[in-house]
Design an enzyme around this catalytic site. Sequence first.
Site, PDB file in Angstrom:
ATOM      1  CB  CYS A   1      34.619  44.232  37.247  1.00  0.00           C
ATOM      2  SG  CYS A   1      34.094  43.859  38.927  1.00  0.00           S
TER       3      CYS A   1
ATOM      4  CG  HIS B   1      32.876  39.531  37.183  1.00  0.00           C
ATOM      5  ND1 HIS B   1      33.524  38.608  37.964  1.00  0.00           N
ATOM      6  CD2 HIS B   1      32.972  40.718  37.850  1.00  0.00           C
ATOM      7  CE1 HIS B   1      33.993  39.199  39.057  1.00  0.00           C
ATOM      8  NE2 HIS B   1      33.675  40.474  39.005  1.00  0.00           N
TER       9      HIS B   1
HETATM   10  P1  NAP Z   1      42.787  43.916  47.132  1.00  0.00           P
HETATM   11  O1  NAP Z   1      43.292  42.713  46.434  1.00  0.00           O
HETATM   12  O2  NAP Z   1      42.220  43.764  48.494  1.00  0.00           O
HETATM   13  O3  NAP Z   1      43.967  45.008  47.187  1.00  0.00           O
HETATM   14  C1  NAP Z   1      43.867  46.190  47.957  1.00  0.00           C
HETATM   15  C2  NAP Z   1      45.136  47.021  47.811  1.00  0.00           C
HETATM   16  O4  NAP Z   1      44.980  48.250  48.527  1.00  0.00           O
HETATM   17  C3  NAP Z   1      46.388  46.364  48.362  1.00  0.00           C
HETATM   18  O5  NAP Z   1      47.509  46.834  47.610  1.00  0.00           O
HETATM   19  C4  NAP Z   1      46.473  46.923  49.783  1.00  0.00           C
HETATM   20  O6  NAP Z   1      47.810  46.995  50.291  1.00  0.00           O
HETATM   21  C5  NAP Z   1      45.987  48.343  49.565  1.00  0.00           C
HETATM   22  N1  NAP Z   1      45.360  48.936  50.741  1.00  0.00           N
HETATM   23  C6  NAP Z   1      44.474  48.363  51.595  1.00  0.00           C
HETATM   24  N2  NAP Z   1      44.089  49.261  52.540  1.00  0.00           N
HETATM   25  C7  NAP Z   1      44.764  50.409  52.269  1.00  0.00           C
HETATM   26  C8  NAP Z   1      44.810  51.697  52.882  1.00  0.00           C
HETATM   27  N3  NAP Z   1      44.072  51.993  53.965  1.00  0.00           N
HETATM   28  N4  NAP Z   1      45.620  52.633  52.343  1.00  0.00           N
HETATM   29  C9  NAP Z   1      46.363  52.366  51.257  1.00  0.00           C
HETATM   30  N5  NAP Z   1      46.370  51.173  50.629  1.00  0.00           N
HETATM   31  C10 NAP Z   1      45.573  50.214  51.130  1.00  0.00           C
HETATM   32  O7  NAP Z   1      41.629  44.626  46.275  1.00  0.00           O
HETATM   33  P2  NAP Z   1      41.411  44.635  44.669  1.00  0.00           P
HETATM   34  O8  NAP Z   1      40.514  43.551  44.275  1.00  0.00           O
HETATM   35  O9  NAP Z   1      42.742  44.770  44.015  1.00  0.00           O
HETATM   36  O10 NAP Z   1      40.556  45.971  44.469  1.00  0.00           O
HETATM   37  C11 NAP Z   1      41.150  47.260  44.452  1.00  0.00           C
HETATM   38  C12 NAP Z   1      40.095  48.307  44.076  1.00  0.00           C
HETATM   39  O11 NAP Z   1      39.629  48.024  42.749  1.00  0.00           O
HETATM   40  C13 NAP Z   1      38.850  48.298  44.985  1.00  0.00           C
HETATM   41  O12 NAP Z   1      38.365  49.610  45.119  1.00  0.00           O
HETATM   42  C14 NAP Z   1      37.859  47.443  44.184  1.00  0.00           C
HETATM   43  O13 NAP Z   1      36.519  47.730  44.490  1.00  0.00           O
HETATM   44  C15 NAP Z   1      38.208  47.867  42.766  1.00  0.00           C
HETATM   45  N6  NAP Z   1      37.874  46.879  41.717  1.00  0.00           N
HETATM   46  C16 NAP Z   1      38.201  45.565  41.879  1.00  0.00           C
HETATM   47  C17 NAP Z   1      37.919  44.657  40.862  1.00  0.00           C
HETATM   48  C18 NAP Z   1      38.249  43.189  40.984  1.00  0.00           C
HETATM   49  O14 NAP Z   1      37.816  42.409  40.099  1.00  0.00           O
HETATM   50  N7  NAP Z   1      38.988  42.755  41.997  1.00  0.00           N
HETATM   51  C19 NAP Z   1      37.294  45.100  39.696  1.00  0.00           C
HETATM   52  C20 NAP Z   1      36.973  46.458  39.565  1.00  0.00           C
HETATM   53  C21 NAP Z   1      37.276  47.340  40.586  1.00  0.00           C
HETATM   54  P3  NAP Z   1      48.466  45.878  51.260  1.00  0.00           P
HETATM   55  O15 NAP Z   1      48.878  44.722  50.395  1.00  0.00           O
HETATM   56  O16 NAP Z   1      49.647  46.598  51.827  1.00  0.00           O
HETATM   57  O17 NAP Z   1      47.421  45.540  52.266  1.00  0.00           O
END
Ligand code: NAP
Length: 349
Positions: free
Chosen positions: A148, A241
């Site tokens: 991001c 950000h």
């Molecule tokens: P998050 O809020 O922690 O969400 C994680 C998601 O993945 C939830 O739906 C969770 O499901 C699921 N999950 C967790 N462990 C899993 C597993 N072992 N198998 C299958 N599903 C699983 O994280 P996020 O911020 O949305 O980020 C998601 C991805 O995008 C990450 O790779 C992160 O680095 C990337 N990203 C994030 C941002 C940001 O600003 N947040 C920006 C760019 C990229 P449950 O609800 O069932 O636990």
Amino acid sequence: MPKLPVSILGATGIVGQRFVQGLHDHPWFEIKALVASHSSAGKTYREACSWKIDAPMPAEIGDLVLGSLEQKLPGRLVFSALPSGAAREIEAKLAAQDHVVCTNASAFRLEPDVPLIIPEVNAAHLSLIAKQRESRGWPGYIVASPNCTTTAIALPLKPLAEAFGLRKVVAVSMQAISGAGYPGLSMMDVMGNVLPFISGEEEKMEVETKILLGSVEAGERRPSTVEISAHANRVPVLDGHMVCLSIEFEEEGSIERVSGVMRAFEAASPYYELPSAPDSPLVLHDHSDRPQPGLDRYANEGMSVVVGRVRPCPSLHIRMVSLVHNTIRGAAGGAIMNAELLYGEGLLL
Ligand code: NAP
């Protein structure tokens, strides 16, 4: 034209929710399956998801029952918001099953045969898809979106690199807490505080920006030679950000020319016709106290990077401030636009 069925992995997370928001009324794509972790499988989306978006959860999506990663996903296109560790195995498996995975996870971003794409910056890198499919024997493929914070750096640097050439960039980020997902960081760590370390973030800002600003020649990535020094900080802001950039050019440009080049940066046809493409990828602010996350993160529905405070730098050539909505253009919105680009290029059918 019937809409293409799509699936969202990691659908209950912070980025997954932005995928739901961006896709539930999409003109080309239709959400057909939602998947999260095993503990969410079998629950309705409404039950499983702690909805954090300041707009209502689409009612018809709330009624969908979350599937599991073991079942076959409908359609070819899959959006992934999985944690990176899980993404490594799952995304490869899906590409081997002829799915096209547009991912926000970092697992494959640095793989030399996986396109890392911002449509307005380096759409030509999609040529790596053919190499990826051939070398891995996958009928499907993976296209990654950048980190991001990297998006807030690479988008404004793109027109400047073309106009003046880039020698050095110092990038200091102030990153929102939603960047750590949900529930994310402890309030005791964040409130009234600044954390001067985000694991792996500075390396991503440096390496991914060079890839995005580089070229692909004869199937090989040629990263930009610009020197980038990144500092990543977590600040108590919900979304958005911000990055302070100091830039040294190969050929110095006046503030007026630098601003003019960024203002004139438009997505080339056909990218401006993609449904998620903003009118302008960069929005320039003249006001001395902008951009601000609280006021500017939703510029063009969160799909524009907002730049301001373009001014001389006593050490390098110019300084400026850049802001991205980290979960929209910096994550789900960016991946949706990548999928639209694939569709537009005839690479999804
Ligand atoms: P998050 O809020 O922690 O969400 C994680 C998601 O993945 C939830 O739906 C969770 O499901 C699921 N999950 C967790 N462990 C899993 C597993 N072992 N198998 C299958 N599903 C699983 O994280 P996020 O911020 O949305 O980020 C998601 C991805 O995008 C990450 O790779 C992160 O680095 C990337 N990203 C994030 C941002 C940001 O600003 N947040 C920006 C760019 C990229 P449950 O609800 O069932 O636990």
